[in-house]
Design a protein around this motif. Sequence first.
Motif, short mmCIF file in Angstrom:
data_model
loop_
_atom_site.label_atom_id
_atom_site.label_comp_id
_atom_site.label_asym_id
_atom_site.label_seq_id
_atom_site.Cartn_x
_atom_site.Cartn_y
_atom_site.Cartn_z
N SER C 25 -93.17 26.64 -7.02
CA SER C 25 -91.91 26.57 -7.86
C SER C 25 -92.28 27.31 -9.04
CB SER C 25 -91.69 24.98 -8.16
OG SER C 25 -92.64 24.43 -8.73
N LEU C 26 -93.33 27.62 -9.54
CA LEU C 26 -93.66 28.29 -10.77
C LEU C 26 -93.83 29.70 -10.83
CD1 LEU C 26 -95.85 25.51 -12.91
CD2 LEU C 26 -93.24 26.05 -13.20
N SER C 27 -93.89 30.21 -9.37
CA SER C 27 -94.50 31.67 -9.31
C SER C 27 -93.44 32.58 -9.13
CB SER C 27 -95.61 31.73 -8.20
OG SER C 27 -94.86 30.97 -6.91
N GLU C 28 -91.92 32.14 -8.98
CA GLU C 28 -91.08 33.24 -8.82
C GLU C 28 -90.52 34.07 -10.00
OE1 GLU C 28 -87.93 31.16 -6.56
OE2 GLU C 28 -89.60 30.24 -5.20
N ASN C 29 -90.66 33.35 -11.37
CA ASN C 29 -90.11 33.90 -12.37
C ASN C 29 -91.33 33.85 -13.75
OD1 ASN C 29 -88.42 34.71 -14.56
ND2 ASN C 29 -86.94 33.37 -14.65
N VAL C 30 -92.03 34.90 -13.38
CA VAL C 30 -93.28 34.90 -14.19
C VAL C 30 -93.23 36.17 -15.13
CG1 VAL C 30 -95.72 34.73 -14.61
CG2 VAL C 30 -94.43 33.61 -12.53
N GLN C 31 -93.43 35.76 -16.54
CA GLN C 31 -93.62 36.95 -17.33
C GLN C 31 -95.07 37.03 -17.92
OE1 GLN C 31 -90.24 38.12 -19.86
NE2 GLN C 31 -89.22 36.21 -19.13
N LEU C 32 -95.16 38.11 -18.52
CA LEU C 32 -97.03 38.29 -19.19
C LEU C 32 -96.71 38.77 -20.30
CD1 LEU C 32 -98.43 39.89 -15.76
CD2 LEU C 32 -98.36 37.34 -16.45
N ALA C 33 -97.70 38.31 -21.24
CA ALA C 33 -98.05 38.58 -22.71
C ALA C 33 -99.27 38.87 -22.87
CB ALA C 33 -97.30 37.70 -23.57
N THR C 34 -99.68 39.94 -23.49
CA THR C 34 -101.11 40.13 -23.91
C THR C 34 -101.52 39.84 -25.19
OG1 THR C 34 -100.61 42.41 -24.45
CG2 THR C 34 -101.18 42.35 -22.12
N ASN C 35 -100.82 39.31 -26.03
CA ASN C 35 -101.25 38.72 -27.62
C ASN C 35 -100.03 37.81 -27.87
OD1 ASN C 35 -99.13 40.28 -28.90
ND2 ASN C 35 -100.31 42.31 -28.51
N GLY C 36 -100.26 37.26 -29.17
CA GLY C 36 -99.25 36.24 -29.53
C GLY C 36 -97.95 36.81 -30.00
N VAL C 37 -97.89 38.17 -30.52
CA VAL C 37 -96.65 38.74 -31.07
C VAL C 37 -95.69 38.75 -29.86
CG1 VAL C 37 -95.64 40.88 -32.05
CG2 VAL C 37 -97.89 39.68 -32.72
N GLU C 38 -96.22 39.40 -28.55
CA GLU C 38 -95.46 39.66 -27.51
C GLU C 38 -94.94 38.32 -26.90
OE1 GLU C 38 -98.20 43.12 -25.80
OE2 GLU C 38 -97.45 41.74 -24.21
N ALA C 39 -95.77 37.28 -26.86
CA ALA C 39 -95.15 35.94 -26.61
C ALA C 39 -94.24 35.32 -27.34
CB ALA C 39 -96.47 35.06 -26.41
N LEU C 40 -94.19 35.57 -28.57
CA LEU C 40 -93.17 35.24 -29.43
C LEU C 40 -91.88 35.68 -29.36
CD1 LEU C 40 -95.37 34.07 -32.65
CD2 LEU C 40 -94.10 32.52 -31.42
N GLU C 41 -92.13 37.28 -29.33
CA GLU C 41 -90.74 37.97 -29.01
C GLU C 41 -90.03 37.31 -27.90
OE1 GLU C 41 -91.37 42.17 -30.08
OE2 GLU C 41 -90.52 42.39 -28.41
N ILE C 42 -90.67 37.10 -26.52
CA ILE C 42 -90.10 36.84 -25.29
C ILE C 42 -89.62 35.33 -25.61
CG2 ILE C 42 -90.51 35.95 -23.06
CD1 ILE C 42 -92.91 38.24 -22.86
#
Lengths: 318, 210, 121
Positions: C25-42
Amino acid sequence: MSANPFCTTIAEQLNTGILILDLDYNIVEWNRFFAIHAHKDAKEVIGKNVFTAFPELPQKWFERKLSSVIQLNTQSFCSWEQRHHLFELSHTRPITTDSHFMAQNCTFLPIETDKVISHICILIEDVTDVCHYQTKLNKVLDELAKANRIDGLTQVFNRKHWEECLDKEFSRARRYDHGLALIMFDLDHFKLLNDTYGHQCGDTVLIETAQKISSLLRLCDQFGRYGGEEFAAILPETDLIGAVDVAERICKEIEKLVIKFQDKDIRISTSVGVATINPNDKRYEDLISNADLALYEAKATGRNKVCSAKEIEYILEE
Amino acid sequence: MNNVNLNEDQQDCLQEIINVAMGQASDQLARYLDTFVYLKVPSIEQVSAQHLSDTLKYEAQSVAVVSQGFFGYEGIRGEALLMYQPKDSDRLADLLGYEPDELSVEEQIIDLSSILTTTFLNVFASQIDNQMSYSAPRLLFSSNADNNTSSQSSISEHIQHNSFNWDTALKVKISYQVTDYSFNCDMILLIPESAIINITSVIDRILEEY
Amino acid sequence: MSLSVLICDDSNMARKQVLRILPESLSENVQLATNGVEALEILNNQPIDVLFLDLTMPIVDGVGVLQGIKEAGISVNVFVISADIQPEMQNKVLELGAKAFLRKPVQLDVLTTHLKQHDII
C-alpha cells in the motif's frame, strides 16, 4: 590455560606475560612468564583482586582503563613511552641496563563468552631493550640538536641559530608592533691579544667574555657568537634607551673584568653598537646592518664605548 | 591503477556502511563519555601518495597526531590518523573523566584516539562480517612534547619525509564533535590500494544483495 | 487507496533498502529526495502521507527537515531512519514531531511494526 594443548604450551612458553581478570578485577589465570617475573606465588595471586596482588597499580587509572574495555568491548593499549611499567616485574637485562623494573607495552583485550564480555586479558610485552636504546637515542638526538645550536668554544648560540632566532623575533616584532633591539659587540684589539699571548689566551678571553655578557642579560634575551671576536644579543620588547642602558652596563663590566691566563691578568674592552627595529627595516638583515654601522662608529671614535644607530642618523643629518 | 577507483554505487555503499558504523560508534562513545557526539557526513576520496601531504594541509595545524594500524580478514587493512587541534587538547582530561594530573596530555590523546578508532572500526567490521585487530596507537607528532626549537614540523612535513610503497590510498575523513565539551577531532582512515581492491570486492558482494 | 510516500536519504543504497521492504500500500506512489532541501521542496508543493527521513545528510539534515515541517505546518507522518542512534538524538526527533525512530540498517519486521502502530497500514 586452555583446553587446546597447543595453546597451553604456547602460553607457557611465550615471552609475553598473560594475566586474565574477571569483571570484578579478580585474577583468574596467569602464564609462566608473568609468574616468573612477578616473583610471586600462585597462592598470592590466583583468585585475588588485582589491586591486592599488585598494590603498585595506579588503581583509579587502571579501573578507568578497564571500564573502557568492558563498556566499549574494545581493546586498549598502554605504551612504555607514556607509562614505563604497570606491574613491577623483573626483566632479562638487569646488568646491562639501568632499568629497575621491566619496561612494558600492555594490551587489554576483552574476552567474550557467548557473545558477552566475561573477562579481560592483559598482555605484557617486555620492552626494556627498546626503552633502553630509545632513551639512549633520544639523549643523543637532544645532544645533536644542542650541538647544532651552540658554539663549541663559548657555549653560547652559534651564528646560524642566533640568526634564526633573530628572524623569528623580527617577524614577531613586526606582526605585533613590538619593540626589538640588537646589540653587537666587538672585542677591542683582539688580534694583538692573540699575537701577544697566543690563541689559547684568546680562547680563554672569548669564553670568559661570553660568560660575562650572558650573565648580564635577561632570560628572554638571545645571545650568540656572531663571528671571531664578535658577539650579538637580541633584546625583545626593548626600546633604544633600554638597550643603550644595557649596552653601557655590559661595556663597563667588561672593562672591569680581569681574566687570569697563566698567572697573567688580562684586561680587555669592547666596542658596542646598538640598533632598534624601525619602520624602514624590511628584513632582519637591515637591523644587523644598522647595529653594524653603530659598532663601526664606536670603533672609529675611540673604542671601549657604545654607539647607537640613532646617534649615527643624527650625525649623518648634521 | 584504474581498478582501484570506486564507482558511484560502490562509493555510496561504502559511505552508508561508514555512516552506520559512525552512528553506532558515536552512540557507544556518547554513553561512555556521557555526552553527545554531533555527526557530519564523512568524506571519502582517493588520494595519491604524492598528494597526500597536500590533502592533509588543513590538518597540518594539528598539535598532535596519533596513528593506529588496523587489519582484518580478506586483506582489509589500513592506518587511522587522529588529529587534534590546539584548543582541544586542554579539554581531553575532562572528557575522559581523569583528574587533571593523573596522566599526561600525550597519554590522554593516545587513549581517546584508541577509543575512537577501535569503536568505529569494530562496528564497521561487523557490518561487513569481518573482525579487526589493531596495533598499539603511537603518537606521531605532538607540539607539546616538542623540545627543540624547530617546532615548525607538522604532519604534512612528517608525511613528506617518508617515501611510500603505495601509489593510491583511500582517504576517509570523519569529524567528531562533542557538544558538551566543544571538543573536535578528525579521524582519517588511510587504506592502501591493495586493500581497496579487497574492500571493493566486499562492497560488490553487499551490492549484489540489492 | 495508495498513500504518497517520500524517502529522503543521501545514500542510494539506503533509499533502496527502504524501498524494497515497503508494504504494497505504500509502494505505488513513492518519491525520492537526496537531501533536506529537495525533501522540503516536495513537501511544500504536494501532500505527502509518509516521510522516511535520514538525519545525517548534506546541505539540510534531517533535523532541519523536521524543523521546516513544523514551521510550515505541514501534515505528514515522519519516520526517522538513521544511523545516529544516540538517545539524545532519538528524543530530539520525537520532540520535533517524528512518529518513530528506526535504526539503520532498517529491517522489514521493525518497519512493519511501526507502520501498524501508527495506523499507516
